[in-house]
Motif scaffolding. Structure first.
Motif, PDB file in Angstrom:
ATOM      1  N   TYR A 121      -8.497   5.256  -3.428  1.00  0.00           N
ATOM      2  CA  TYR A 121      -8.366   3.801  -3.369  1.00  0.00           C
ATOM      3  C   TYR A 121      -9.600   3.193  -2.700  1.00  0.00           C
ATOM      4  O   TYR A 121      -9.864   3.465  -1.520  1.00  0.00           O
ATOM      5  CB  TYR A 121      -7.126   3.410  -2.563  1.00  0.00           C
ATOM      6  CG  TYR A 121      -5.827   3.536  -3.320  1.00  0.00           C
ATOM      7  CD1 TYR A 121      -5.213   2.417  -3.880  1.00  0.00           C
ATOM      8  CD2 TYR A 121      -5.201   4.770  -3.470  1.00  0.00           C
ATOM      9  CE1 TYR A 121      -4.014   2.521  -4.569  1.00  0.00           C
ATOM     10  CE2 TYR A 121      -4.002   4.884  -4.164  1.00  0.00           C
ATOM     11  CZ  TYR A 121      -3.409   3.751  -4.707  1.00  0.00           C
ATOM     12  OH  TYR A 121      -2.219   3.868  -5.396  1.00  0.00           O
ATOM     13  N   SER A 123      -3.247  10.145   0.356  1.00  0.00           N
ATOM     14  CA  SER A 123      -2.844  10.493  -1.004  1.00  0.00           C
ATOM     15  C   SER A 123      -3.470  11.816  -1.420  1.00  0.00           C
ATOM     16  O   SER A 123      -4.678  12.004  -1.248  1.00  0.00           O
ATOM     17  CB  SER A 123      -3.270   9.411  -2.002  1.00  0.00           C
ATOM     18  OG  SER A 123      -2.944   9.810  -3.337  1.00  0.00           O
ATOM     19  N   HIS A 132      -4.740  10.380  -5.579  1.00  0.00           N
ATOM     20  CA  HIS A 132      -5.445   9.157  -5.967  1.00  0.00           C
ATOM     21  C   HIS A 132      -6.464   8.755  -4.901  1.00  0.00           C
ATOM     22  O   HIS A 132      -6.296   9.067  -3.726  1.00  0.00           O
ATOM     23  CB  HIS A 132      -4.458   7.994  -6.153  1.00  0.00           C
ATOM     24  CG  HIS A 132      -3.556   8.146  -7.328  1.00  0.00           C
ATOM     25  ND1 HIS A 132      -2.566   9.110  -7.394  1.00  0.00           N
ATOM     26  CD2 HIS A 132      -3.482   7.452  -8.499  1.00  0.00           C
ATOM     27  CE1 HIS A 132      -1.917   9.003  -8.553  1.00  0.00           C
ATOM     28  NE2 HIS A 132      -2.458   8.008  -9.233  1.00  0.00           N
ATOM     29  N   HIS A 138      -7.500   7.921   3.775  1.00  0.00           N
ATOM     30  CA  HIS A 138      -8.256   6.663   3.775  1.00  0.00           C
ATOM     31  C   HIS A 138      -8.051   6.008   5.135  1.00  0.00           C
ATOM     32  O   HIS A 138      -6.924   5.674   5.504  1.00  0.00           O
ATOM     33  CB  HIS A 138      -7.745   5.710   2.695  1.00  0.00           C
ATOM     34  CG  HIS A 138      -7.732   6.272   1.309  1.00  0.00           C
ATOM     35  ND1 HIS A 138      -6.884   7.295   0.900  1.00  0.00           N
ATOM     36  CD2 HIS A 138      -8.464   5.931   0.202  1.00  0.00           C
ATOM     37  CE1 HIS A 138      -7.093   7.558  -0.371  1.00  0.00           C
ATOM     38  NE2 HIS A 138      -8.044   6.749  -0.822  1.00  0.00           N
ATOM     39  N   ALA A 171       2.183   2.032  -3.447  1.00  0.00           N
ATOM     40  CA  ALA A 171       1.188   2.239  -4.501  1.00  0.00           C
ATOM     41  C   ALA A 171       1.226   3.686  -5.005  1.00  0.00           C
ATOM     42  O   ALA A 171       1.635   4.599  -4.271  1.00  0.00           O
ATOM     43  CB  ALA A 171      -0.194   1.895  -3.971  1.00  0.00           C
ATOM     44  N   TYR A 228      -7.076   1.627  -8.088  1.00  0.00           N
ATOM     45  CA  TYR A 228      -7.156   3.039  -7.722  1.00  0.00           C
ATOM     46  C   TYR A 228      -7.651   3.845  -8.913  1.00  0.00           C
ATOM     47  O   TYR A 228      -7.776   3.330 -10.035  1.00  0.00           O
ATOM     48  CB  TYR A 228      -5.787   3.556  -7.286  1.00  0.00           C
ATOM     49  CG  TYR A 228      -4.704   3.377  -8.341  1.00  0.00           C
ATOM     50  CD1 TYR A 228      -4.525   4.314  -9.370  1.00  0.00           C
ATOM     51  CD2 TYR A 228      -3.871   2.258  -8.326  1.00  0.00           C
ATOM     52  CE1 TYR A 228      -3.554   4.134 -10.347  1.00  0.00           C
ATOM     53  CE2 TYR A 228      -2.907   2.069  -9.295  1.00  0.00           C
ATOM     54  CZ  TYR A 228      -2.742   3.012 -10.303  1.00  0.00           C
ATOM     55  OH  TYR A 228      -1.786   2.822 -11.269  1.00  0.00           O
ATOM     56  N   SER A 261       0.832  -1.210   0.000  1.00  0.00           N
ATOM     57  CA  SER A 261       0.000   0.000   0.000  1.00  0.00           C
ATOM     58  C   SER A 261       0.865   1.258   0.000  1.00  0.00           C
ATOM     59  O   SER A 261       0.538   2.235  -0.673  1.00  0.00           O
ATOM     60  CB  SER A 261      -0.935  -0.011   1.223  1.00  0.00           C
ATOM     61  OG  SER A 261      -1.770  -1.142   1.211  1.00  0.00           O
ATOM     62  N   LEU A 279      -5.977  -3.598  -4.772  1.00  0.00           N
ATOM     63  CA  LEU A 279      -5.377  -2.271  -4.623  1.00  0.00           C
ATOM     64  C   LEU A 279      -5.594  -1.411  -5.870  1.00  0.00           C
ATOM     65  O   LEU A 279      -4.760  -0.563  -6.197  1.00  0.00           O
ATOM     66  CB  LEU A 279      -3.879  -2.383  -4.310  1.00  0.00           C
ATOM     67  CG  LEU A 279      -3.517  -2.598  -2.837  1.00  0.00           C
ATOM     68  CD1 LEU A 279      -2.014  -2.782  -2.679  1.00  0.00           C
ATOM     69  CD2 LEU A 279      -3.998  -1.433  -1.977  1.00  0.00           C
TER      70      LEU A 279
END
Length: 489
Positions: A76, A71, A74, A353, A45, A283, A42, A281
């Motif tokens: 997720y 992030s 992005h 998140h 990513a 996105y 993660s 994962l």
């Protein structure tokens, strides 16, 4: 993991700053290899700038449960999960603990609650004779508006409770409600949303798995800060309270599952590699159509979860009033632990998140301006287990180190199948009898037994030793509402 303090460590990666880990040495031993590998995957990513592992961390859906992932670029779905806005809420009642000493009284309360709030994976309003009926029109309104005044009045929810929500409603990707209306119209043409009416009939229900309702007695910690903060929270020492854990039910699951299918299909269509080869994962870059669709779907599911919690609390209060006429109750707080929120960190907007993680913002922070908790910090509701209790905490200034987040509970240490193999049902039931904790279940679900979870007191010691938050009150269980059938977590 490299220790950096009494309850802190870092987990290096090959190409990024290290992952921050919170937990005592005993807690860090509970992080298995898959959990740590998911954390590294993660962190590496695209677009991820921070990753935090909380003491309740264990392997999850793409990202570990018990992690925080940040992030600015992005979004997720994995670090939100399939139960969009799974949350906690706490209702403070004006009843003294002595009122529920008698087991017959508690049995009657259990009966009255179950007549209003059904449990079980597929259960809805038709399974509880005194539930609230939600038709298609009201269902469409509440998933778009959340806990608006009109929705609350239609369902008999006190409108004042909305001021004690982390978020009483969610808007669409462009911060409007009209985006959600447009998105919902599109969704309702899809085959996987043909059961929309049935999913709306699950409003006001707990579901299965680790979801529960729990009658508590409040024990405020014996220090000056705790007493002051408890007063601001509306907690009353020695009084009865009710703690609830549930989320967006089948509606949220439909939305999340649809998003995973859509995004995974796009990755395969465009030939984009999954981060670390993990399909969970997936996105979407912020600003893309795919990201906008996900943010809208997440908001629709989150609005359902919000109203679901508030309605459950209204029904629980009604049940107590059936047994104790004139009982009064006030919502202490409603807070999520499965959500992505747009927040300001280091003077820039980012998407935080929280997957099995709870927001923890101290008093004086700009994010709490205009709320009842601007000076103290907001309540943090952490479920432990019926035997050891649950807690209400408040954030310390040190929470900045964890991206203003803490754990969401104790965290599993035994998988469900493993728990069923190694735990003894009679011992679990005897433990509840010894503690005088009642349940609506003939036999308490063994995969939800206290021994299936980490040592809650050690988890709390991790949080306090790391300087993230402090205990305000301990909640001691007197009875539990669970789903005794098939677990669906």
């Amino acid at each position: 993991m490299i220790p950096t303090g009494e309850a802190t460590a870092m987990l290096p990666t090959k190409t990024t700053p290290p992952i921050k880990v919170f937990g005592t040495p005993a807690i860090r031993e509970t992080f298995d290899d898959l959990c740590l590998q998911q954390a590294v995957n993660s962190r590496l990513a695209p677009g991820v700038t921070d990753l935090v592992l909380n003491p309740d961390a264990h392997c999850g859906y793409g990202a570990p449960v018990g992690c925080v992932m940040v992030s600015p670029t992005h979004i997720y779905p994995g670090p939100v999960g399939v139960d969009i806005k799974c949350s906690m809420s706490l209702l403070q009642l004006d009843l003294p603990a002595e009122a529920i000493t008698d087991r017959k009284v508690r049995r009657e309360l259990i009966s009255q609650i179950c007549r209003r709030t059904p449990t079980g994976a597929g259960k809805g309003q038709r399974h509880a004779e005194k539930s609230r009926h939600v038709n298609r029109t009201l269902g469409r309104q509440l998933v778009v508006e959340g806990a608006s005044e009109d929705v609350c009045r239609a369902l008999g929810i006190p409108t004042s409770w909305t001021y004690r929500c982390e978020d009483a409603f969610h808007l669409g990707h462009d911060e409007t409600g009209s985006a959600l209306e447009t998105r919902l119209e599109r969704l309702l043409t899809r085959r996987d949303m043909s059961n929309f009416n049935d999913k709306m009939k699950q409003l006001g229900s707990y579901g299965g798995g680790n979801h529960f309702g729990e009658c508590e007695v409040v024990h405020v910690a014996e220090n000056e800060r705790a007493r002051k903060v408890a007063g601001a929270f509306g907690l009353e020492d020695g009084k009865v309270a009710f703690l609830s854990h549930c989320g967006s039910r089948g509606f949220g699951h439909n939305l999340a599952s649809g998003q995973f299918r859509q995004l995974q299909g796009k990755f395969e269509q465009w030939g984009i590699p999954f981060p670390a080869g993990d399909r969970q994962l997936v996105y979407a870059p912020l600003g893309s159509d795919e990201a906008n669709d996900y943010l809208d779907d997440m908001a629709l599911g989150a609005n359902f979860a919000t109203v679901n919690h508030l309605l459950i609390n209204a029904l629980v209060l009604e049940a107590f009033q059936e047994v104790f006429p004139g009982t009064k109750g006030n919502l202490v707080y409603f807070i999520s632990h499965n959500i992505a929120r747009k927040e300001i960190m280091d003077d820039r907007p980012v998407w935080v998140h929280r997957k099995g993680a709870t927001r923890a913002i101290p008093g004086g922070h700009h994010a709490l301006a205009g709320t009842p908790f601007a000076k103290t910090g907001h309540p943090i509701l952490l479920p432990g287990n019926p035997r050891d209790g649950s807690v209400v905490m408040v954030a310390n200034e040190g929470a900045e180190a964890s991206c203003y987040s803490v754990n969401h509970g104790a965290g599993r240490v035994l998988g469900r199948r493993h728990a069923k193999r190694v735990l003894d049902q009679s011992a679990v039931d005897s433990e509840f009898d010894d503690e005088d904790i009642l349940s609506n279940c003939r036999r308490y679900p063994i995969d939800e037994a206290p021994a299936a979870y980490k040592n809650f007191n050690e988890v709390l010691r991790s949080v306090e030793s790391a300087g993230l938050a402090s205990e305000v009150a301990r909640l001691k269980a007197r009875f539990v509402i669970k789903d005794a059938s098939k677990a669906d977590d």
